[in-house]
Design a protein around this motif. Structure first.
Motif, mmCIF file in Angstrom:
data_model
loop_
_atom_site.group_PDB
_atom_site.id
_atom_site.type_symbol
_atom_site.label_atom_id
_atom_site.label_comp_id
_atom_site.label_asym_id
_atom_site.label_seq_id
_atom_site.Cartn_x
_atom_site.Cartn_y
_atom_site.Cartn_z
ATOM 1 N N MET A 8 0.786 -1.148 0.102
ATOM 2 C CA MET A 8 0.165 -0.075 -0.011
ATOM 3 C C MET A 8 0.881 1.271 -0.051
ATOM 4 S SD MET A 8 -3.119 0.878 -0.172
ATOM 5 C CE MET A 8 -4.098 2.657 0.131
ATOM 6 N N GLY A 9 1.986 1.188 0.916
ATOM 7 C CA GLY A 9 2.906 2.427 1.004
ATOM 8 C C GLY A 9 3.767 2.649 -0.257
ATOM 9 N N PHE A 10 3.985 1.692 -0.964
ATOM 10 C CA PHE A 10 4.775 1.763 -2.214
ATOM 11 C C PHE A 10 4.210 2.593 -3.401
ATOM 12 C CE2 PHE A 10 6.540 0.240 -6.235
ATOM 13 C CZ PHE A 10 7.882 0.734 -6.064
ATOM 14 N N SER A 11 4.507 3.961 -3.427
ATOM 15 C CA SER A 11 4.158 4.299 -4.596
ATOM 16 C C SER A 11 5.284 5.106 -5.257
ATOM 17 C CB SER A 11 2.936 5.357 -4.207
ATOM 18 O OG SER A 11 2.752 6.378 -5.221
ATOM 19 N N PRO A 12 5.495 4.929 -6.700
ATOM 20 C CA PRO A 12 6.564 5.818 -7.312
ATOM 21 C C PRO A 12 6.278 7.431 -7.097
ATOM 22 C CG PRO A 12 5.990 4.194 -8.788
ATOM 23 C CD PRO A 12 4.990 4.114 -7.515
ATOM 24 N N THR A 13 4.923 7.739 -7.272
ATOM 25 C CA THR A 13 4.606 9.410 -7.098
ATOM 26 C C THR A 13 5.108 9.838 -5.565
ATOM 27 O OG1 THR A 13 2.983 8.922 -8.490
ATOM 28 C CG2 THR A 13 2.719 10.881 -7.277
ATOM 29 N N VAL B 83 7.991 12.419 -4.811
ATOM 30 C CA VAL B 83 7.812 13.489 -3.907
ATOM 31 C C VAL B 83 8.725 13.626 -2.540
ATOM 32 C CG1 VAL B 83 6.140 14.717 -2.383
ATOM 33 C CG2 VAL B 83 5.465 13.869 -4.786
ATOM 34 N N ALA B 84 8.871 12.564 -1.890
ATOM 35 C CA ALA B 84 9.556 12.646 -0.892
ATOM 36 C C ALA B 84 11.150 12.904 -1.142
ATOM 37 C CB ALA B 84 9.695 11.274 -0.142
ATOM 38 N N LEU B 85 11.455 12.372 -2.258
ATOM 39 C CA LEU B 85 12.994 12.794 -2.538
ATOM 40 C C LEU B 85 13.182 14.190 -2.960
ATOM 41 C CD1 LEU B 85 13.930 9.695 -4.869
ATOM 42 C CD2 LEU B 85 14.764 10.061 -2.602
ATOM 43 N N ARG B 86 12.163 14.577 -3.615
ATOM 44 C CA ARG B 86 12.207 16.127 -4.063
ATOM 45 C C ARG B 86 12.215 17.025 -2.693
ATOM 46 N NH1 ARG B 86 8.560 19.424 -8.475
ATOM 47 N NH2 ARG B 86 9.712 21.605 -8.172
ATOM 48 N N ILE B 87 11.532 16.713 -1.744
ATOM 49 C CA ILE B 87 11.410 17.275 -0.526
ATOM 50 C C ILE B 87 12.866 17.163 0.116
ATOM 51 C CG2 ILE B 87 10.444 17.399 1.697
ATOM 52 C CD1 ILE B 87 7.870 16.483 0.587
ATOM 53 N N LEU C 151 -1.002 -1.646 -20.612
ATOM 54 C CA LEU C 151 0.198 -2.117 -20.348
ATOM 55 C C LEU C 151 0.993 -1.927 -21.769
ATOM 56 C CD1 LEU C 151 0.445 -5.213 -18.055
ATOM 57 C CD2 LEU C 151 0.939 -2.818 -17.497
ATOM 58 N N ARG C 152 0.069 -1.867 -22.624
ATOM 59 C CA ARG C 152 0.656 -1.754 -24.187
ATOM 60 C C ARG C 152 1.026 -0.340 -24.458
ATOM 61 N NH1 ARG C 152 -3.236 -5.897 -27.677
ATOM 62 N NH2 ARG C 152 -2.847 -7.528 -26.321
ATOM 63 N N ARG C 153 0.471 0.646 -23.750
ATOM 64 C CA ARG C 153 0.641 1.791 -23.864
ATOM 65 C C ARG C 153 1.896 2.491 -23.317
ATOM 66 N NH1 ARG C 153 -5.272 4.528 -22.273
ATOM 67 N NH2 ARG C 153 -6.454 3.265 -23.774
ATOM 68 N N PRO C 154 2.663 3.571 -23.964
ATOM 69 C CA PRO C 154 3.908 3.984 -23.350
ATOM 70 C C PRO C 154 3.489 4.483 -21.729
ATOM 71 C CG PRO C 154 3.677 4.711 -25.595
ATOM 72 C CD PRO C 154 2.377 4.107 -25.002
ATOM 73 N N ARG C 155 4.465 4.404 -21.068
ATOM 74 C CA ARG C 155 4.326 4.744 -19.556
ATOM 75 C C ARG C 155 4.646 6.230 -19.389
ATOM 76 N NH1 ARG C 155 8.320 5.051 -15.249
ATOM 77 N NH2 ARG C 155 7.173 4.844 -13.434
ATOM 78 N N ARG C 156 3.876 6.851 -18.797
ATOM 79 C CA ARG C 156 4.121 8.379 -18.621
ATOM 80 C C ARG C 156 5.164 8.679 -17.452
ATOM 81 N NH1 ARG C 156 -1.969 10.863 -18.578
ATOM 82 N NH2 ARG C 156 -2.596 10.580 -20.437
ATOM 83 N N PRO C 157 6.118 9.490 -17.538
ATOM 84 C CA PRO C 157 7.107 9.692 -16.481
ATOM 85 C C PRO C 157 6.336 9.980 -15.361
ATOM 86 C CG PRO C 157 7.357 11.299 -18.111
ATOM 87 C CD PRO C 157 6.477 10.129 -18.618
ATOM 88 N N VAL C 158 7.052 9.663 -14.300
ATOM 89 C CA VAL C 158 6.492 10.161 -13.010
ATOM 90 C C VAL C 158 6.918 11.360 -12.390
ATOM 91 C CG1 VAL C 158 6.169 9.614 -10.343
ATOM 92 C CG2 VAL C 158 6.297 7.805 -11.979
ATOM 93 N N ARG C 159 6.282 12.344 -12.307
ATOM 94 C CA ARG C 159 6.863 13.608 -11.786
ATOM 95 C C ARG C 159 6.148 14.065 -10.340
ATOM 96 N NH1 ARG C 159 5.081 17.189 -17.357
ATOM 97 N NH2 ARG C 159 6.517 15.978 -18.780
ATOM 98 N N ALA C 160 7.281 14.510 -9.669
ATOM 99 C CA ALA C 160 6.752 14.837 -8.380
ATOM 100 C C ALA C 160 6.329 16.369 -8.395
ATOM 101 C CB ALA C 160 8.046 14.755 -7.552
ATOM 102 N N ARG C 161 5.100 16.754 -8.162
ATOM 103 C CA ARG C 161 4.544 17.907 -8.150
ATOM 104 C C ARG C 161 4.383 18.600 -6.805
ATOM 105 N NH1 ARG C 161 -0.539 17.341 -12.572
ATOM 106 N NH2 ARG C 161 0.809 16.561 -14.250
ATOM 107 N N LEU C 162 5.169 19.742 -6.725
ATOM 108 C CA LEU C 162 5.162 20.255 -5.272
ATOM 109 C C LEU C 162 4.720 21.788 -5.475
ATOM 110 C CD1 LEU C 162 8.170 18.927 -3.406
ATOM 111 C CD2 LEU C 162 5.992 18.565 -3.035
ATOM 112 N N PRO C 163 4.169 22.143 -4.625
ATOM 113 C CA PRO C 163 3.650 23.658 -4.707
ATOM 114 C C PRO C 163 5.240 24.407 -4.569
ATOM 115 C CG PRO C 163 2.487 22.589 -2.768
ATOM 116 C CD PRO C 163 3.254 21.724 -3.496
ATOM 117 N N ARG C 164 5.099 25.774 -5.331
ATOM 118 C CA ARG C 164 6.316 26.544 -5.263
ATOM 119 C C ARG C 164 6.396 27.371 -4.024
ATOM 120 N NH1 ARG C 164 6.063 28.608 -11.613
ATOM 121 N NH2 ARG C 164 6.241 26.287 -12.477
#
Length: 238
Positions: A23-28, A32-36, A109-122
């Protein structure tokens, strides 16, 4: 707590730990955590806010599922035969829904994967923990795999014991396992600078990996298990 109850709790706790990690494992959230950690001087408050949101989202799903859990519906019926039919019907419905969702996920799964982006408020927004609560909660409640995981966790929690304090303790095990990867990452980042680089590298790879095949497999397996319970489940009352 008798030995049989203790063994049942221990076995359920091991399963809940595994489900919590899933449950906790989420690429998004990892991104986000790495960017913080890399861009904020005092990351504790923001990471804590994200984990609070993660816990709140999981708890909200659990509470919603309590109203449609087979045992809850069965308890509302006094006739044993009707209770068994309700229990099997709910398992069949959820099993069918999860299998259908897995089919859709398999097609995607056949569709190209969208890159994960860490969206944070500025700027100043990055200093507001409540925004990270929203990020953590929304990432939890959106997605079929999260719903399927919490559904199984809810069934395990209710099956471990009939005592509410023990159920709460069992759910606490699930929550601790859910937030543990981010707690470990934050602790290592601040206390073990040398090891933090290696751990961050591992988490970065996890954040960039394609998780869709795993999510497809999790949802499909859970759906098949629920269908099996609905078709071949024991008619004994819970």
């Amino acid at each position: 707590m008798m030995l049989a109850d203790l063994l049942r709790f221990a076995g359920g706790a091991v399963s809940l730990i595994g489900l919590g990690l899933v449950m906790g494992f989420s690429p998004t959230l990892i991104a986000v955590a790495l960017r913080i950690l890399t861009q904020v001087q005092r990351p504790d408050r923001l990471i804590a806010g994200m984990l609070v949101g993660l816990a709140l989202g999981s708890t909200a799903l659990l509470l919603v599922l309590q109203f449609i859990d087979p045992r809850t519906l069965e308890a509302a019926l006094r006739n044993e035969v009707e209770g068994v039919l309700v229990r099997r019907s709910v398992d069949l419905v959820f099993g069918t829904l999860f299998v259908l969702a897995a089919v859709v996920m398999g097609v995607r799964l056949r569709r190209p994967r969208r890159p994960v982006r860490a969206r944070l408020p500025r700027s100043a927004g990055m200093q507001r923990p409540w925004q990270m609560i929203v990020v953590g909660a929304s990432n939890t409640v959106i997605g079929v795999s999260g719903l399927a995981t919490v559904y199984v966790a809810a069934r395990l929690v209710r099956g471990i014991s009939t005592d509410d304090p023990i159920r709460v303790l069992a759910y606490a095990v699930f929550l601790v396992a859910t937030v543990s990867p981010y707690v470990l990452l934050t602790w290592a980042w601040q206390r073990l600078p040398r090891a933090a680089h290696r751990i961050t590298t591992v988490f970065h790879r996890l954040a960039t990996m394609d998780r869709r095949p795993w999510e497809f497999g999790i949802v499909l397996v859970i759906g098949l298990i629920l269908l099996g319970l609905g078709v071949w489940g024991s008619p004994r009352p819970a």
